[in-house]
Structure formats: structure tokens, C-alpha cells
Design a protein around this motif. Structure first.
Motif, PDB file in Angstrom:
ATOM      1  N   ASP A 119      34.298  33.361  38.787  1.00 60.04           N
ATOM      2  CA  ASP A 119      34.345  31.996  39.300  1.00 60.04           C
ATOM      3  C   ASP A 119      32.935  31.411  39.230  1.00 60.04           C
ATOM      4  O   ASP A 119      31.987  32.013  39.727  1.00 60.04           O
ATOM      5  CB  ASP A 119      34.836  32.039  40.749  1.00 60.04           C
ATOM      6  CG  ASP A 119      35.062  30.657  41.313  1.00 60.04           C
ATOM      7  OD1 ASP A 119      34.133  29.830  41.227  1.00 60.04           O
ATOM      8  OD2 ASP A 119      36.145  30.393  41.829  1.00 60.04           O
ATOM      9  N   GLN A 177      31.487  29.333  40.866  1.00 63.37           N
ATOM     10  CA  GLN A 177      30.879  29.051  42.175  1.00 63.37           C
ATOM     11  C   GLN A 177      30.647  30.313  42.994  1.00 63.37           C
ATOM     12  O   GLN A 177      30.200  30.242  44.140  1.00 63.37           O
ATOM     13  CB  GLN A 177      31.769  28.096  42.976  1.00 63.37           C
ATOM     14  CG  GLN A 177      31.896  26.709  42.379  1.00 63.37           C
ATOM     15  CD  GLN A 177      30.642  25.885  42.563  1.00 63.37           C
ATOM     16  OE1 GLN A 177      29.663  26.326  43.157  1.00 63.37           O
ATOM     17  NE2 GLN A 177      30.649  24.683  42.033  1.00 63.37           N
ATOM     18  N   ILE A 178      30.967  31.477  42.404  1.00 63.85           N
ATOM     19  CA  ILE A 178      30.971  32.695  43.231  1.00 63.85           C
ATOM     20  C   ILE A 178      29.586  33.011  43.777  1.00 63.85           C
ATOM     21  O   ILE A 178      29.444  33.454  44.912  1.00 63.85           O
ATOM     22  CB  ILE A 178      31.561  33.878  42.433  1.00 63.85           C
ATOM     23  CG1 ILE A 178      32.126  34.915  43.383  1.00 63.85           C
ATOM     24  CG2 ILE A 178      30.541  34.544  41.535  1.00 63.85           C
ATOM     25  CD1 ILE A 178      33.598  34.925  43.464  1.00 63.85           C
ATOM     26  N   ALA A 228      28.872  30.716  46.583  1.00 67.18           N
ATOM     27  CA  ALA A 228      29.635  31.125  47.763  1.00 67.18           C
ATOM     28  C   ALA A 228      28.906  32.232  48.498  1.00 67.18           C
ATOM     29  O   ALA A 228      28.741  32.171  49.723  1.00 67.18           O
ATOM     30  CB  ALA A 228      31.031  31.586  47.343  1.00 67.18           C
ATOM     31  N   ILE A 279      28.159  41.335  44.535  1.00 62.66           N
ATOM     32  CA  ILE A 279      29.151  40.376  44.046  1.00 62.66           C
ATOM     33  C   ILE A 279      29.328  40.460  42.521  1.00 62.66           C
ATOM     34  O   ILE A 279      30.441  40.581  42.025  1.00 62.66           O
ATOM     35  CB  ILE A 279      28.756  38.931  44.448  1.00 62.66           C
ATOM     36  CG1 ILE A 279      28.537  38.837  45.955  1.00 62.66           C
ATOM     37  CG2 ILE A 279      29.803  37.936  43.987  1.00 62.66           C
ATOM     38  CD1 ILE A 279      29.739  39.168  46.798  1.00 62.66           C
ATOM     39  N   GLN A 334      32.186  43.064  39.832  1.00 60.05           N
ATOM     40  CA  GLN A 334      33.149  42.290  39.054  1.00 60.05           C
ATOM     41  C   GLN A 334      32.991  42.465  37.556  1.00 60.05           C
ATOM     42  O   GLN A 334      33.950  42.288  36.810  1.00 60.05           O
ATOM     43  CB  GLN A 334      33.029  40.808  39.412  1.00 60.05           C
ATOM     44  CG  GLN A 334      33.538  40.507  40.797  1.00 60.05           C
ATOM     45  CD  GLN A 334      33.691  39.023  41.014  1.00 60.05           C
ATOM     46  OE1 GLN A 334      34.561  38.389  40.450  1.00 60.05           O
ATOM     47  NE2 GLN A 334      32.832  38.467  41.827  1.00 60.05           N
ATOM     48  N   VAL A 338      42.344  45.276  41.967  1.00 55.35           N
ATOM     49  CA  VAL A 338      41.593  44.027  41.937  1.00 55.35           C
ATOM     50  C   VAL A 338      41.908  43.207  40.697  1.00 55.35           C
ATOM     51  O   VAL A 338      42.083  41.998  40.765  1.00 55.35           O
ATOM     52  CB  VAL A 338      40.079  44.328  41.962  1.00 55.35           C
ATOM     53  CG1 VAL A 338      39.319  43.058  42.277  1.00 55.35           C
ATOM     54  CG2 VAL A 338      39.784  45.408  42.971  1.00 55.35           C
ATOM     55  N   PHE A 339      41.985  43.860  39.543  1.00 58.70           N
ATOM     56  CA  PHE A 339      42.130  43.100  38.303  1.00 58.70           C
ATOM     57  C   PHE A 339      43.479  43.385  37.688  1.00 58.70           C
ATOM     58  O   PHE A 339      43.624  44.272  36.866  1.00 58.70           O
ATOM     59  CB  PHE A 339      41.008  43.463  37.331  1.00 58.70           C
ATOM     60  CG  PHE A 339      39.658  43.215  37.916  1.00 58.70           C
ATOM     61  CD1 PHE A 339      39.092  41.952  37.865  1.00 58.70           C
ATOM     62  CD2 PHE A 339      38.966  44.223  38.545  1.00 58.70           C
ATOM     63  CE1 PHE A 339      37.863  41.716  38.430  1.00 58.70           C
ATOM     64  CE2 PHE A 339      37.729  43.979  39.109  1.00 58.70           C
ATOM     65  CZ  PHE A 339      37.181  42.730  39.047  1.00 58.70           C
ATOM     66  N   PHE A 359      35.148  26.190  48.717  1.00 60.18           N
ATOM     67  CA  PHE A 359      35.081  25.607  47.385  1.00 60.18           C
ATOM     68  C   PHE A 359      36.469  25.248  46.903  1.00 60.18           C
ATOM     69  O   PHE A 359      37.468  25.788  47.358  1.00 60.18           O
ATOM     70  CB  PHE A 359      34.444  26.609  46.419  1.00 60.18           C
ATOM     71  CG  PHE A 359      33.021  26.914  46.756  1.00 60.18           C
ATOM     72  CD1 PHE A 359      31.992  26.216  46.158  1.00 60.18           C
ATOM     73  CD2 PHE A 359      32.717  27.893  47.680  1.00 60.18           C
ATOM     74  CE1 PHE A 359      30.680  26.489  46.474  1.00 60.18           C
ATOM     75  CE2 PHE A 359      31.400  28.180  48.003  1.00 60.18           C
ATOM     76  CZ  PHE A 359      30.380  27.474  47.400  1.00 60.18           C
ATOM     77  N   SER A 397      37.795  25.975  44.138  1.00 61.83           N
ATOM     78  CA  SER A 397      38.443  27.151  43.542  1.00 61.83           C
ATOM     79  C   SER A 397      38.468  28.318  44.525  1.00 61.83           C
ATOM     80  O   SER A 397      38.823  29.421  44.159  1.00 61.83           O
ATOM     81  CB  SER A 397      37.677  27.565  42.294  1.00 61.83           C
ATOM     82  OG  SER A 397      36.327  27.831  42.643  1.00 61.83           O
ATOM     83  N   TYR A 398      38.068  28.069  45.758  1.00 58.76           N
ATOM     84  CA  TYR A 398      37.949  29.051  46.844  1.00 58.76           C
ATOM     85  C   TYR A 398      36.778  30.004  46.646  1.00 58.76           C
ATOM     86  O   TYR A 398      36.128  30.390  47.598  1.00 58.76           O
ATOM     87  CB  TYR A 398      39.227  29.872  47.046  1.00 58.76           C
ATOM     88  CG  TYR A 398      40.484  29.033  47.100  1.00 58.76           C
ATOM     89  CD1 TYR A 398      40.475  27.772  47.681  1.00 58.76           C
ATOM     90  CD2 TYR A 398      41.670  29.474  46.544  1.00 58.76           C
ATOM     91  CE1 TYR A 398      41.605  26.988  47.718  1.00 58.76           C
ATOM     92  CE2 TYR A 398      42.810  28.701  46.575  1.00 58.76           C
ATOM     93  CZ  TYR A 398      42.767  27.459  47.165  1.00 58.76           C
ATOM     94  OH  TYR A 398      43.874  26.689  47.183  1.00 58.76           O
ATOM     95  N   ALA A 399      36.542  30.428  45.361  1.00 65.64           N
ATOM     96  CA  ALA A 399      35.439  31.359  45.077  1.00 65.64           C
ATOM     97  C   ALA A 399      35.455  32.559  46.010  1.00 65.64           C
ATOM     98  O   ALA A 399      34.427  32.971  46.535  1.00 65.64           O
ATOM     99  CB  ALA A 399      34.086  30.633  45.146  1.00 65.64           C
ATOM    100  N   LEU A 400      36.643  33.138  46.216  1.00 65.55           N
ATOM    101  CA  LEU A 400      36.724  34.375  46.989  1.00 65.55           C
ATOM    102  C   LEU A 400      36.173  35.517  46.146  1.00 65.55           C
ATOM    103  O   LEU A 400      36.126  35.416  44.918  1.00 65.55           O
ATOM    104  CB  LEU A 400      38.173  34.664  47.373  1.00 65.55           C
ATOM    105  CG  LEU A 400      38.805  33.676  48.343  1.00 65.55           C
ATOM    106  CD1 LEU A 400      40.276  33.996  48.525  1.00 65.55           C
ATOM    107  CD2 LEU A 400      38.085  33.699  49.680  1.00 65.55           C
ATOM    108  N   PHE A 401      35.758  36.599  46.806  1.00 68.39           N
ATOM    109  CA  PHE A 401      35.277  37.759  46.066  1.00 68.39           C
ATOM    110  C   PHE A 401      36.489  38.623  45.716  1.00 68.39           C
ATOM    111  O   PHE A 401      37.062  39.256  46.596  1.00 68.39           O
ATOM    112  CB  PHE A 401      34.264  38.539  46.909  1.00 68.39           C
ATOM    113  CG  PHE A 401      33.174  37.671  47.474  1.00 68.39           C
ATOM    114  CD1 PHE A 401      32.520  36.750  46.671  1.00 68.39           C
ATOM    115  CD2 PHE A 401      32.810  37.763  48.796  1.00 68.39           C
ATOM    116  CE1 PHE A 401      31.521  35.936  47.187  1.00 68.39           C
ATOM    117  CE2 PHE A 401      31.808  36.955  49.324  1.00 68.39           C
ATOM    118  CZ  PHE A 401      31.174  36.035  48.509  1.00 68.39           C
ATOM    119  N   PRO A 402      36.882  38.651  44.429  1.00 71.58           N
ATOM    120  CA  PRO A 402      38.160  39.280  44.089  1.00 71.58           C
ATOM    121  C   PRO A 402      38.172  40.794  44.282  1.00 71.58           C
ATOM    122  O   PRO A 402      39.234  41.388  44.396  1.00 71.58           O
ATOM    123  CB  PRO A 402      38.354  38.924  42.608  1.00 71.58           C
ATOM    124  CG  PRO A 402      36.995  38.611  42.106  1.00 71.58           C
ATOM    125  CD  PRO A 402      36.214  38.077  43.262  1.00 71.58           C
TER     126      PRO A 402
END
Ligand SMILES: Nc1ncnc2c1ncn2[C@@H]1O[C@H](COP(=O)(O)OP(=O)(O)OP(=O)(O)O)[C@@H](O)[C@H]1O
Ligand SMILES: [Mg+2]
Lengths: 291, 346
Positions: A184, A186-187, A190, A205, A209, A289-290, B81, B83-88
Motif C-alpha cells: 500500500d 500509504q503504508i 501509516a 513493516i 511484506q 497473510v498472502f 487512510f 485504502s486503510y493502509a493496514l499492516f497485512p
């Protein structure tokens, strides 16, 4: 649906894939099967290849420590190459991804460009820079008095790892790049808004990922490095052999095809097991997760 | 006293000015909406408050302290946000706990606060779910809990509901408002949905092309739009061309065959704006013909061809007979229901 139609629709996929299937069988399965069979044949200096079924070659590989050492070296080089590409390639991809428009495409081209150049040419470049007393870099450093004798590069495992890492780097960068595209945008903001500093953001973070990308890149680099031929052949020559160059020598110099076939088969089986195994591990680890 | 203050803030990207002369004073506990069409600079303004962008000019202050001098990680704002921008790679609970970890909140207290935050957004029992295995609405709640659990001084929401379907969005709007009322966090919501802005906010900031068009309560912006843009953007409106005749006594405002005593001040060509629900059918007034009649449950929507162009009329479904399509009608309204401004380009 009538019986006939059902039968026809069941046959259709086979009919449609037949040409590709035949090509697959013709150029891959049959030669592979023949190589495996060849590894069980006998060979003598004067009698040549005898089509019998014996375990002589396999016994030789299993008992002679020369082969164990050579396979161990092959995988050691492949692992070190993989580590080196991951260590350099992942940050490279991350930095690349953060660049703005024009620079990004320029550096992407710089990284991928080498894929268009033959592996032989790229490896020879290293030889020109570091090859013995005449290598450009060695010569320069010696003239400047920085070093007394040339940096050993040719015929060393270090040289092989460095040259292989150079050749394999695009695969790692591309693989990590693909993982970064899924982030994302914006991650990082965030995480920052929650109070995380730059190091924490990367460690907590970003890294987790892009790990699947690093690992799939690692699988590609590892299997390509373990079975690489051109680079080990140029850097290691006949002094420092790996599995692929050994198989080549058995085939073309010693003319002991069955032994060469056994080496090639063992390399293939080992690679398939390692790749399939680690792939399954990765998929299990990241399944949650994925999806 | 203003809690959060934006003082003539501007943002330029290269030569393009995206936000200009943006001044706003937000009171403590207030719920403010930035409302405007796509590309008008809402996100840019929000990101300047958050600190992801630096303003080209102007100042942003929180409790009289210069906010722009503080690193985004240290501002202590809660952000949701689009798009939420959560940590997946983290579970819902880990996502919410992240901000508390960064603040070195002790483990026990952390667990308690995470549990409470998830319960508040209605996600008790979802602690161990990963975001990818949650619905859009649930993800949105996790993002909200993650932003609120750090007890932010200001909560910034960038179109948090735009990814949800209509029904869920309405539910979340009510929930959002309730949560905000309960904990009293000063909130800024970015949206391009006027209904959302009106139903949630104490005050609305209507923006267009990087500039503030109007700041006011939902009622003020709806009923006393400061510009043509605001009246067009907030709900449907009818704009009729009219003239003020100061030679007559008393001065008359005339639009087609409708007329009323002119308001003070203006003269010459004017635009008369009336909300569709404030127009009625009468015996005198603007001549019109009903073109289409649409039944919408609690009200009827009429599209009329009038002397002054297309007109939209909304009538409450009160059980009384309504004019049929093709019928000739007269449109009337009370002078206090219209707003009159000089006609542009005339
Ligand atoms: N990094 C950037 N560089 C150049 N221009 C930008 C940048 N970010 C935004 N803009 C421009 O600034 C303007 C406002 O963008 P912004 O994202 O604030 O709009 P918005 O009101 O949030 O719109 P939306 O409702 O679509 O989200 C747009 O015209 C956009 O093209
Ligand atoms: Mg936006």
C-alpha cells in the motif's frame, strides 16, 4: 448433455493441448529420461558406452569424496550467491522503488539492461578487471602501490560468487520489486503516524511484506546459480569445478557420458527437491497473510 | 480559542498551486468535514496537517504550538487512510497494538487497550484475524481502532467510507459519529459525499480548486450557500435568471412570471437559487410544464420545463394528488427560501 457430447468435451482439452504436450514430451521428457537411463550404463576407456544396467557411476559418486566435495562446493557457492544478491538486491529494489519517475525508469534500465548482454560477456568483464597480473584493477592497484600481489579472483570461490551474484542480481531485484508493487503506497505513512521511526518501519513493516518476494527471488537465484555453467566455466575453468562444469567435462573431455549423466541427474534431483521443499515451506509460512 | 489552526496555508507542486490561502480554526472536540470535488486539494491539506507534506506557505498550529516543526511520527495524530493502509502481515490486534508499542506502553496495559479499542468499533473476537481475511467494513473498523487507540489529539479521516457499499456506509457514519461524540476527539473528515459531510459534521469546509468556498454548519452551507459553487455542490438546486427592477415602486424582483418585492442592495440581472423541496405548485408564479414525474417512496421528484429553463421540484409524499406528466403548473416559493446573487457574466 448427451453421452457423445460429454465425451467430446472431455477430449477437447487434450486435443487442444496436444501440440504443446508433444513438444514438451519431445524436447524435455524424452531427453531427460534418456539421461537418467544413461547414468545406469557402463563405460570404459576403450569399449565406450555399454547399454547395461549397473550402479557403477552412482556408487562412484556416492563413495568418492571428490564428488561430495564438488557438490558441496556447488551448493556453497549457490547459497553465498543467493545471500549476496538478497543482501544487495532487496535494498536496491527498495531504493529504486522510492525514486521519482524519470530516475526510476533510468535505473530500472541500468539494472535490467545486463539481461540483454550475454552471460559470457559479463563474466569476461570480471576476468578483464581482476584476471591475474594483467587485470585492469589489479594492475592499477599494484601501480599505485596499494597491493603488492594481484587480488586473487580467478579460480577462487569468492570470484565465482561475486561474478554469479552480478549475473543473478536482476532476478532478485525484479522479484523484490514485484513484491514492493503490492505494498500500500500509504503504508509507511501509516506506520510513521503511529510513531515509528525509519528503521522500525523498514524492519517491522516493509521487510515482513517483501519477504515472500525475497524468498522467491532466492529460489530463482539459487537454482540458476547451482546449475550455472558459463560463469563457473570462465572463472573456475578446469581448476575449480562445480557440478555443471564437471558434467560438461565428463561428457566432452573424458567422454564418460554415463558418469556425466549421473552427475547431471543428481544435480537436477537435488535442485528439484530443494526448490519444491523451500517453496512449500514459504507458502505455508505466508499462507495466512498472502492469499 | 482555536485548538487546531491553519493560517493561510498553501501548497504548490512545481508551478501548480494545489491549496491556496487556507485558513481554518478548529475548536476542541469539533467534527469538521472537508468537502469538495475530486482533485480540489482535500487530501493535500490533510497530509499537510499529518506532516507527510510540508506547506509551501502558512502555518499550522496545535494548541498554539507550531505543528510543522514537529516530525510526523511525533505529532500524535490518528489517521485513517482511504485504502486503510493496514499492516497485512499483522493480525487485527497487532495492527492496533503497533502504535502503543511505539509509545512503549507496558504489555498488560497494551493488551487491555487493544481489546477495548476493538470492542469499541464492534470487533470483539476478531483479534487474531489478518486484514486480508476481513471484509471492507471490518478492515475500516480496524483502521479506526488503530488510529483511536493512541488517544490522538486530532483524528484525520481521508474518505474512510468511500470503499463501502451504501448501506454499510450509512451504518458506519452513524457509528463514527457516536464514537466521536463519546470520546470527544477533534476530528477532520475528508469526503466528496455531501450527505456524509452534512450528517456527520459540526461544520463543513467546502472547497473548490484549492480554495475555501465556505465554512459553516451543515444548515448554513445548505441554506445560505456563499457561492454558486456551494449551492450546486451541496444538494440539488434551481438557478433561475431574474432581474431586479429598481424603477418600480416598490422595487421588484422578477423571474419569468414570478415576482416579489426585491431584497435590498442588489439591482440589475441576478441569479435566484431555490432548493427543489422549497418550490410548491400554486395558482400564480413561474409557468412550467411537468416533463417527468418520478416516485421515490417518501417523495416525488418532478422535472419541469419552465419559462426560466429546467426546474426540479421535490414534493413530500403526503398522500395528496400530485400533478401528472404533461400538466401545466405554476411554480411558487417564499422569498425567504431563495438566495439572490448578481448574475455572473451579465
Ligand atoms: N505529489 C504531487 N505532485 C503533483 N501534483 C499533485 C501531487 N499530489 C497531488 N497533486 C495534485 O494536487 C491536486 C489535489 O490533489 P488531492 O489529492 O489533494 O485531491 P483530493 O481533493 O484529495 O481529490 P480526491 O477526492 O480525488 O482524493 C490534484 O490536482 C493532484 O493532481
Ligand atoms: Mg483525496
Amino acid at each position: 448433455m448427451s453421452m457423445a457430447a460429454e465425451e467430446r468435451s472431455a477430449r477437447a482439452p487434450w486435443a487442444l493441448t496436444a501440440p504443446a504436450l508433444m513438444l514438451f514430451v519431445g524436447v524435455l521428457v524424452i531427453p531427460l529420461a534418456m539421461t537418467v537411463m544413461l547414468s545406469f550404463h557402463d563405460w570404459g576407456q576403450y569399449k565406450g558406452i555399454e547399454p547395461v544396467f549397473i550402479l557403477k557411476n552412482w556408487r562412484e559418486i556416492a563413495t568418492d569424496p571428490y564428488y561430495a566435495e564438488m557438490f558441496w562446493r556447488t551448493f556453497r557457492i549457490a547459497i553465498l550467491t543467493t545471500l549476496l544478491t538478497a543482501l544487495l538486491g532487496a535494498p536496491e529494489a527498495y531504493i529504486l522503488n522510492r525514486m521519482s519517475g524519470r530516475w526510476k525508469s533510468f535505473f530500472l534500465l541500468v539494472i535490467l539492461g545486463p539481461l540483454l548482454i550475454s552471460v559470457v560477456a559479463r563474466t569476461l568483464g570480471w576476468a578483464l578487471l581482476f584476471g591475474g597480473n594483467n587485470g585492469l584493477v589489479n594492475k592499477l592497484l599494484m601501480t599505485l602501490g596499494v597491493i603488492r600481489s594481484p587480488i586473487p579472483f580467478m579460480f577462487t570461490e569468492t570470484g565465482m560468487v561475486v561474478a554469479l551474484a552480478h549475473v543473478m542480481m536482476p532476478f532478485m531485484v525484479l522479484s523484490v520489486w514485484a513484491a514492493l508493487q503490492r505494498l500500500d503506497p500509504q503504508i509507511e505513512n501509516a506506520a510513521m503516524s503511529l510513531g515509528a521511526g525509519p528503521v522500525t518501519i523498514i524492519r517491522r513493516i516493509i521487510m515482513p511484506q517483501i519477504m515472500p518476494g525475497v524468498l522467491s527471488g532466492a529460489i530463482i537465484v539459487f537454482s540458476l546459480s547451482a546449475s550455472a555453467f558459463a560463469t563457473p566455466a570462465i572463472i573456475g575453468g578446469r581448476r575449480l569445478k562445480v557440478a555443471a562444469t564437471l558434467a560438461y567435462d565428463e561428457f566432452l573431455n573424458t567422454l564418460n557420458w554415463p558418469l556425466g549423466a549421473a552427475v547431471a541427474t543428481l544435480l537436477l534431483v537435488a535442485l528439484v527437491l530443494i526448490v519444491v521443499g523451500s517453496n512449500a515451506l514459504i507458502e505455508r509460512r505466508y499462507a495466512e497473510v498472502f492469499r | 480559542m482555536a485548538y487546531l489552526e491553519l493560517d493561510r496555508v498553501a501548497k504548490q507542486f512545481g508551478a501548480q498551486t494545489v491549496v491556496d490561502d487556507f485558513s481554518l480554526a478548529v475548536g476542541r472536540g469539533e467534527f469538521i468535514s472537508f468537502l469538495g470535488p475530486s482533485g480540489c486539494g482535500k487530501t493535500t491539506t490533510l497530509q499537510m496537517i499529518a506532516g507527510f507534506l510540508d506547506p509551501t506557505r502558512g502555518a499550522i498550529r496545535l494548541e498554539d504550538k507550531d505543528l510543522t516543526a514537529i516530525h510526523p511520527a511525533k505529532r500524535g495524530l490518528g489517521i485513517v487512510f482511504q485504502s486503510y493502509a493496514l499492516f497485512p502481515h499483522m493480525t487485527a490486534a497487532e495492527n492496533v497494538a503497533f502504535g502503543l508499542e511505539m509509545r512503549n506502553v507496558p504489555r498488560n496495559e497494551r493488551a487491555e487497550r487493544v481489546r477495548a479499542a476493538l470492542a469499541m468499533v464492534g470487533l470483539a473476537g476478531y483479534e487474531d484475524r489478518h486484514p486480508r481475511r476481513m471484509s471492507g467494513g471490518q478492515q475500516q473498523r480496524v483502521a479506526l481502532a488503530r488510529a483511536l487507540v493512541i488517544k490522538p489529539s486530532v483524528l484525520l479521516l481521508d474518505e474512510p467510507l468511500s470503499n463501502l457499499d451504501a448501506k454499510l456506509r450509512e451504518e458506519m457514519q452513524i457509528e463514527l459519529r457516536q464514537i466521536q461524540r463519546t470520546i470527544g476527539t477533534t476530528t477532520i473528515l475528508v469526503t466528496h459525499d455531501q450527505n456524509e459531510a452534512m450528517s456527520l459534521s459540526d461544520r463543513i469546509v467546502v472547497m473548490s480548486q484549492g480554495k475555501i468556498e465556505q465554512i459553516g454548519t451543515p444548515q448554513e452551507t445548505y441554506e445560505k450557500p456563499a457561492s454558486a459553487f456551494v449551492s450546486q455542490f451541496l444538494g440539488k438546486t434551481n438557478d433561475f435568471a431574474g432581474t431586479i427592477d429598481r424603477t418600480a415602486t416598490p422595487a421588484q424582483l422578477v423571474a419569468g412570471s414570478w415576482s416579489a418585492p426585491a431584497p435590498a442592495g442588489l439591482s440589475g440581472p441576478v441569479t435566484v437559487s431555490i432548493r427543489p423541496e422549497r418550490i410548491g405548485f400554486g395558482n400564480a408564479g413561474l409557468n412550467a410544464k411537468i416533463v417527468t414525474r418520478i416516485f421515490q417512496g417518501n417523495h416525488w421528484l418532478f422535472q419541469c420545463e419552465s419559462e426560466c429553463g429546467l426546474a426540479i421540484v421535490i414534493r413530500q409524499n403526503d398522500g395528496k394528488p400530485q400533478p401528472a406528466e404533461g400538466e401545466a403548473v405554476r411554480l411558487t416559493w417564499r422569498p425567504q427560501d431563495m438566495s439572490v446573487r448578481p448574475r455572473a457574466g451579465a
